[in-house]
Scaffold this motif. Structure first.
Motif, short mmCIF file in Angstrom:
data_model
loop_
_atom_site.label_atom_id
_atom_site.label_comp_id
_atom_site.label_asym_id
_atom_site.label_seq_id
_atom_site.Cartn_x
_atom_site.Cartn_y
_atom_site.Cartn_z
N ALA A 204 -1.16 2.42 7.56
CA ALA A 204 -1.33 3.60 6.27
C ALA A 204 -2.95 3.29 6.12
CB ALA A 204 -0.46 3.20 5.23
N ASP A 205 -3.55 4.63 5.49
CA ASP A 205 -4.77 4.41 4.85
C ASP A 205 -4.67 4.01 3.61
OD1 ASP A 205 -6.52 6.49 6.63
OD2 ASP A 205 -4.45 7.46 6.42
N LEU A 206 -3.43 4.14 2.68
CA LEU A 206 -3.08 3.58 1.59
C LEU A 206 -1.85 2.78 1.61
CD1 LEU A 206 -3.73 2.93 -1.46
CD2 LEU A 206 -2.73 5.30 -1.97
N TYR A 207 -1.63 1.50 1.33
CA TYR A 207 -0.46 0.85 1.36
C TYR A 207 -0.10 0.38 -0.01
CZ TYR A 207 2.84 -3.04 1.77
OH TYR A 207 3.84 -4.05 1.42
N MET A 208 1.05 0.54 -0.53
CA MET A 208 1.27 0.22 -1.78
C MET A 208 2.60 -0.61 -1.66
SD MET A 208 0.80 3.81 -4.06
CE MET A 208 1.92 4.70 -3.12
N PRO A 209 2.60 -2.08 -1.75
CA PRO A 209 3.65 -2.88 -1.78
C PRO A 209 4.40 -2.43 -3.12
CG PRO A 209 1.78 -4.28 -1.82
CD PRO A 209 1.37 -2.98 -1.74
N PHE A 210 5.67 -2.46 -3.50
CA PHE A 210 6.27 -2.03 -4.70
C PHE A 210 7.45 -2.59 -4.76
CE2 PHE A 210 9.11 1.57 -4.46
CZ PHE A 210 9.42 1.45 -2.92
N VAL A 211 8.04 -3.01 -5.95
CA VAL A 211 9.35 -3.76 -6.23
C VAL A 211 10.72 -2.81 -5.75
CG1 VAL A 211 10.79 -4.63 -7.75
CG2 VAL A 211 8.52 -4.90 -8.15
N SER A 212 11.38 -3.41 -4.91
CA SER A 212 12.49 -2.52 -4.50
C SER A 212 13.40 -1.94 -5.34
CB SER A 212 13.37 -3.66 -3.42
OG SER A 212 14.40 -2.68 -2.84
N GLY A 213 13.79 -0.94 -5.50
CA GLY A 213 14.73 -0.18 -6.41
C GLY A 213 13.67 0.57 -7.61
N THR A 214 12.26 0.82 -7.46
CA THR A 214 11.82 1.33 -8.36
C THR A 214 11.11 2.77 -8.01
OG1 THR A 214 9.60 0.27 -7.99
CG2 THR A 214 10.98 -0.88 -9.49
N ASP A 215 11.84 3.32 -6.88
CA ASP A 215 11.20 4.62 -6.23
C ASP A 215 10.99 5.72 -7.20
OD1 ASP A 215 11.71 3.87 -3.13
OD2 ASP A 215 13.16 3.21 -4.63
N VAL A 216 11.90 5.88 -8.14
CA VAL A 216 11.99 7.08 -9.07
C VAL A 216 11.00 6.74 -10.16
CG1 VAL A 216 13.49 8.09 -11.18
CG2 VAL A 216 14.48 7.76 -9.07
N ALA A 217 10.44 5.59 -10.57
CA ALA A 217 9.50 5.62 -11.58
C ALA A 217 8.24 5.84 -10.81
CB ALA A 217 9.50 4.16 -11.77
N LEU A 218 8.02 5.34 -9.40
CA LEU A 218 6.83 5.80 -8.57
C LEU A 218 6.99 7.10 -8.48
CD1 LEU A 218 4.39 5.18 -6.85
CD2 LEU A 218 6.11 4.74 -4.98
N LEU A 219 7.72 7.91 -8.23
CA LEU A 219 7.63 9.39 -7.85
C LEU A 219 7.33 10.13 -9.00
CD1 LEU A 219 10.42 9.52 -5.27
CD2 LEU A 219 8.11 10.06 -4.92
N ASN A 220 8.11 9.72 -10.25
CA ASN A 220 7.61 10.38 -11.61
C ASN A 220 6.55 10.03 -11.78
OD1 ASN A 220 10.26 11.20 -11.80
ND2 ASN A 220 11.10 9.81 -13.38
N GLY A 221 5.95 8.81 -11.71
CA GLY A 221 4.46 8.80 -12.05
C GLY A 221 3.59 9.37 -11.22
N LEU A 222 3.93 9.62 -10.10
CA LEU A 222 2.75 10.57 -8.99
C LEU A 222 3.14 11.93 -9.68
CD1 LEU A 222 3.87 8.92 -5.51
CD2 LEU A 222 1.75 8.69 -6.66
N MET A 223 4.36 12.48 -9.83
CA MET A 223 4.40 13.96 -10.43
C MET A 223 3.57 14.03 -11.63
SD MET A 223 7.93 14.99 -9.28
CE MET A 223 9.18 13.48 -9.47
N GLN A 224 3.57 13.17 -12.55
CA GLN A 224 2.95 13.19 -13.93
C GLN A 224 1.46 13.60 -13.59
OE1 GLN A 224 1.71 10.43 -17.45
NE2 GLN A 224 3.81 10.83 -17.40
#
Ligand code: SF4
Length: 688
Positions: A204-224
């Motif tokens: 990846a050009d951008l790798y983001m390690p993140f806590v398992s089970g927080t996908d909706v928070a990430l996607l909502n944040g990206l959409m905002q």
């Protein structure tokens, strides 16, 4: 010496690569490239390379086995059929349940579905899609009207921005991973979010390690962030979707600001901002996801959030874009298409729809009718019913599945299966599940039959028979048909070969209606939907309109919810599970492949060096992993490739079975379990 090459399709992952089986004096002895396949162009991953090694294993089942006084004894087919028929006939319809298989052909899944609903009149049929992509089927059907990967594999190489979320594509779908590499070589940006620094993350050009089970928070944040910056596709939203304002109301909340999403996911705010800018401004953009998205108690929410961001950015219905749900097993897409699910007949025609129910009842012609027009139990619910409501389900027929390794909370599964009065398992090897059976039936493997399978990209491809099954083993379609005949339904199962079964499927299934063996018998085969014999197939869905009756895609406002079980003082780490490059699911086939098994002979638990130091654990040391459901002793793999606070176990290995630990909490809609997040503690094993 008699030497021939038989082109067929790989029996492992949903990519659907083709290769030649090398057949010497009637026995499969190797694989060779088949370069005319557009999917893999002659290349295969290690599993494909060694896909011949288990075929003639001395462990293959060769005769029917009946358990007597706790021990299996060999039986004739007639003895086995007579016993099964007599037992099956003694149960009421809904006391019987069937598990079909993502490993066998479309035709055989169709027959198992017809057997359960027609011969047994039972509502209860399901298969392992419940464990991998049930949330995709439900989530994408709700958003787009069709629950399947929207674009084709070849199309991924056309993308300019690939966001990989919840998929280790390079290890789990290696020949799809090759398309990411090709896209990147052509200048595409690759973003990857994963708790593990996988081979895909390394690309990846951008790798983001993140806590398992927080996908909706990430996607909502990206959409905002995309909406705030005006990067949304206004024309697409206006013309092709509805309920955008409802979505906006949720994603624009303070909860999904960069700072708050950073706190929940563990991703630095500037990385979320950067990801939103890359994905929001680089078109076309594809999302690739797999079980990191689906295997959660919020699996359907996760899938709908992925659909949301692709509708928001207009990344649907065009090359290089799409929601690319990467299905796990070779024929899990086909098993769903064939109606091996508790709510649909073939082609997702609903069991509760009176017109569909009548259509199948009329076409099959069972003189005593078929199952009631009611939904049945999902496999995960079957297990709960068996333990919680004794006597409701009494008898089960399992074809080519091994829930004693694949399903969550194995102690619970054992308790469930042991409470059955009568269990029949049909497989190619003795498995942890068939050990519990009353009758075991020996089946042919992929190299010993013709038939079709449907890959993750909805491409329907051929298997071709390369050798005879060992001993008295038979093809699954023959076993089901002969058993149905023993039970008095020979007229409903009159098949002489797979092609006759496929033609019946095509007759009853609008999305397969234009397919036949002649059309499929070429390297590129056909993608469904293919409604007429003149239709060229459909590599990209939703080009002009979505599959809902009004053609409109539906945004869903989704709030983030934490996993069912989160770390606490007693169980302080998150456990996540998955697959590895060298093995396949419950190891039934790959652990009998000498080369694959010698590469990776057992499992492990990945621990971040900081966590290992705090626990006093050394690399390769045997440790004890415990959750609220059980304990497993397993070698530690201390590696910076897993983020702090999270641990990972592959689930292939019976001797350190990850699914003793996993949580069987379910998504309320898809009834998929939460394999990807539960709370675990890990300790040093001290000598007594
Ligand atoms: Fe088989 Fe999948 Fe490997 Fe292709 S990528 S060879 S289909 S396991």
């Amino acid at each position: 010496m008699d030497l021939k090459y038989v082109q067929t399709t790989c029996p492992y992952c949903g990519t659907g690569c083709s290769f030649n089986l090398v057949v010497k004096d009637g026995k499969v002895v190797g694989t060779q490239p088949y370069k005319r396949s557009p999917v893999n162009e002659g290349k295969v991953c290690p599993k494909g390379t060694y896909a011949h090694e288990f075929v003639n294993s001395p462990d293959r089942l060769t005769k029917p086995l009946i358990k007597k006084d706790g021990k299996f004894v060999e039986a004739t087919w007639d003895e086995a059929y007579d016993l099964i028929a007599q037992k099956f006939k003694s149960y009421k319809p809904d006391e019987f349940a069937a598990l079909s298989s993502a490993r066998v052909s479309n035709e055989e899944n169709y027959l198992m579905m017809k057997f359960a609903r027609g011969v047994m009149k039972s509502r209860h049929i399901d298969h392992c899609a419940r464990l991998c992509h049930a949330s995709t089927v439900a989530g994408l059907a709700a958003s787009f009207g069709s629950g399947a990967m929207t674009n084709s594999i070849l199309d991924i190489a056309e993308s300019k921005c690939i966001f990989v979320l919840g998929s280790n594509t390079l290890e789990q779908h290696p020949l799809i991973g090759r398309k990411i590499v090709q896209a990147k070589q052509d200048g595409a940006k690759v973003i990857c979010a994963d708790p593990r620094y996988t081979p895909t993350a390394r690309l990846a050009d951008l790798y983001m390690p993140f806590v398992s089970g927080t996908d909706v928070a990430l996607l909502n944040g990206l959409m905002q962030e995309i909406i705030k910056n005006g990067w949304e596709d206004k024309e697409f939203i206006e013309k092709r979707t509805k309920d955008y304002e409802k979505l906006k109301e949720v994603v624009m909340k303070e909860d999904y600001s960069l700072e708050n999403v950073s706190k929940v996911t563990g991703i630095p705010a500037d990385q979320i901002k950067q990801a939103a800018e890359i994905f929001g401004t680089t078109k076309p953009g594809a999302i690739l996801y797999s079980m990191g998205i689906t295997q959660h108690t919020v699996g359907v929410d996760n899938v709908r959030s992925v659909a949301n961001i692709q509708m928001l950015t207009g990344n649907l219905g065009k090359p290089g874009a799409g929601v690319n749900a990467l299905r796990g097993q070779n024929n899990v897409q086909g098993a769903c298409d064939m109606g091996a699910l508790p709510v649909v007949f073939t082609g997702y025609q609903k069991v509760i729809d009176p017109a569909a129910h009548k259509k199948f009842a009329d076409a099959w012609g069972f003189p005593d009718g078929i199952c009631e027009p009611k939904n049945g139990y999902e496999v995960t619910v079957m297990m709960d019913v068996l333990t919680d409501n004794p006597g409701e389900l009494k008898c089960m027929y399992i074809m080519g599945e091994n829930p004693m390794i694949s399903d969550p909370d194995i102690n619970h599964v054992r308790h469930a299966l042991e409470s059955l009065e009568f269990l029949v398992v049909q497989d190619i090897f003795m498995t942890e599940t068939s050990e519990l059976a009353d009758v075991v039936l020996p089946a042919a493997c992929y190299a010993e039959r013709d038939g079709t399978q449907t890959s993750t990209e909805r491409r329907v491809q051929m298997w071709r028979k390369a050798q005879d099954p060992p001993g008295e083993a038979k093809e699954d379609w023959q076993i089901i048909s002969e058993l149905a005949a023993k039970m008095g339904y020979a007229d409903q199962f009159p098949y002489q070969n797979m092609e006759e079964i496929f033609n019946e499927v095509a007759e009853l299934t609008p999305s397969y209606h234009g397919m036949n063996y002649e059309r499929l018998n070429k390297p590129e085969a056909l993608h469904w939907p293919c409604p007429t014999v003149e239709h060229p197939g459909t590599p990209i869905l939703h080009k002009e309109k979505f599959s809902h009756p009004d053609g409109i895609g539906i945004f869903a406002p989704i709030e983030w919810k934490p996993p069912a079980e989160v770390p606490d003082a007693e169980y302080p780490f998150v456990l996540t599970t998955g697959r590895i490059l060298w093995h396949w699911h419950t190891g039934t086939m790959t652990r009998r492949s000498a080369t694959l098994d010698s590469e990776v002979p057992t499992g492990w638990i990945e621990i971040n060096p900081d966590d290992a130091k705090a626990l006093g654990i050394q690399n390769k040391e045997m440790v004890r992993a415990t959750t609220r459901r059980g304990t497993v002793n397993v070698p530690a793999k201390v590696t910076p490739d897993i983020m702090k606070g999270v641990m990972f176990m592959p689930f292939h290995f019976a001797e350190c079975a990850a699914n003793i630990l996993t949580n069987n909490a379910l998504d309320p809609i898809a009834k998929i379990p939460e394999f990807k997040a539960c709370a675990v503690k890990v300790e040093k094993i001290t000598e007594a």
